[in-house]
Write a protein that holds these residues in place. Structure first.
Motif, PDB file in Angstrom:
ATOM      1  N   PHE A 136      -0.211   2.540   6.458  1.00 28.72           N
ATOM      2  CA  PHE A 136       0.349   3.663   7.202  1.00 28.72           C
ATOM      3  C   PHE A 136      -0.213   3.723   8.619  1.00 28.72           C
ATOM      4  O   PHE A 136      -1.407   3.468   8.829  1.00 28.72           O
ATOM      5  N   LYS A 147       5.252   3.133   7.410  1.00 28.22           N
ATOM      6  CA  LYS A 147       4.609   2.430   6.288  1.00 28.22           C
ATOM      7  C   LYS A 147       5.114   1.004   6.317  1.00 28.22           C
ATOM      8  O   LYS A 147       6.315   0.760   6.163  1.00 28.22           O
ATOM      9  N   MET A 162      -0.619  15.060   6.793  1.00 28.99           N
ATOM     10  CA  MET A 162      -0.943  13.636   6.897  1.00 28.99           C
ATOM     11  C   MET A 162      -2.034  13.421   7.938  1.00 28.99           C
ATOM     12  O   MET A 162      -2.978  12.643   7.718  1.00 28.99           O
ATOM     13  N   LEU A 205       5.676   8.973   0.201  1.00 28.12           N
ATOM     14  CA  LEU A 205       4.693   7.933   0.496  1.00 28.12           C
ATOM     15  C   LEU A 205       4.430   6.970  -0.650  1.00 28.12           C
ATOM     16  O   LEU A 205       4.194   5.781  -0.429  1.00 28.12           O
TER      17      LEU A 205
END
Length: 227
Positions: A136, A147, A162, A205
């Motif tokens: 990431f 990603k 994040m 994610l």
């Protein structure tokens, strides 16, 4: 000027919200239905935040939220609901809302929630341009996440969560700490909003959101970003 779109079908409630937001210094546009809201948004692309009632005729608040996020928009969304049930709040957050307020609410609460979200939408970023934790990369200038080079669409709240994780790798963070960092020390809501947003972030994610390897749960405490 910071512009807000208020979407509420009850004239008295909409007027109450609009008056108080104008007093707080915001530029306010309004719509009484989901259909009207998308027309107003198209005519005012500089809108930074939407206040959306859940129970609207035609296109309801949940569907507005889904369509806005499906377009990849990072506009702030606060949902208004007369429902106090936990699952209704969770559904609003899972469809892409940044926050929710349960009716009835005070002008002070509404303004505080909007001010807090607006600060996240327009606030400055850290000194470094990027935070990285392979695979990431979080770009703090463009406020984007990739990603393996592929873009992952995030809401502003998801971006801040994040950022908080990547600034604190391998450190167990309590739900209270995440709430204070992302929503601010004066936030009125409860810890459930942290859990729901982490769940939503995991879906984006993780290869398997039910068995996360990046955002792990520290049982009875909070979460940890695994490097």
């Amino acid at each position: 000027m910071r512009k807000i779109l208020v979407i509420e079908d009850e004239d008295s409630i909409r007027s109450f919200i609009v008056i108080n937001l104008k007093r707080a210094g915001y530029a306010v546009t309004e719509a009484s239905s989901g259909e009207d809201a998308f027309e107003v948004w198209a005519q005012n692309p500089d809108i930074l935040l939407m206040v959306v009632d859940v129970m609207l005729p035609g296109i309801d608040g949940y569907e507005i939220c889904r369509r806005v996020r499906a377009r990849g928009s990072e506009i702030g969304i606060i949902m208004l609901t007369a429902r106090a049930q936990e699952m209704d709040k969770v559904m609003g957050l899972m469809t892409g809302a940044d926050d929710y307020i349960t009716k009835p609410f005070s002008p002070a609460e509404l303004t505080a929630r909007i001010d807090a979200l607006m600060r996240r939408l327009t606030g400055s970023t850290a000194q470094s341009d990027e935070l990285s934790s392979p695979p990431f990369v979080l770009n703090l200038k463009s406020r984007t996440l990739t990603k393996d080079g592929a873009r992952i669409e995030l809401t502003q709240v998801e971006f801040m969560i994040m950022k908080t994780f990547l600034e604190n790798p391998s450190r167990a963070m309590s739900r209270e700490e995440i709430l204070r960092t992302v929503w601010g020390p004066d936030y009125f809501g409860d810890l459930k909003i942290v859990d729901v947003n982490v769940r939503r972030l995991r879906i984006k994610l993780e290869e398997d959101a039910a068995n996360p390897k990046y955002i792990t749960t520290v049982w009875g405490f909070g979460y940890k970003w695994e490097t």
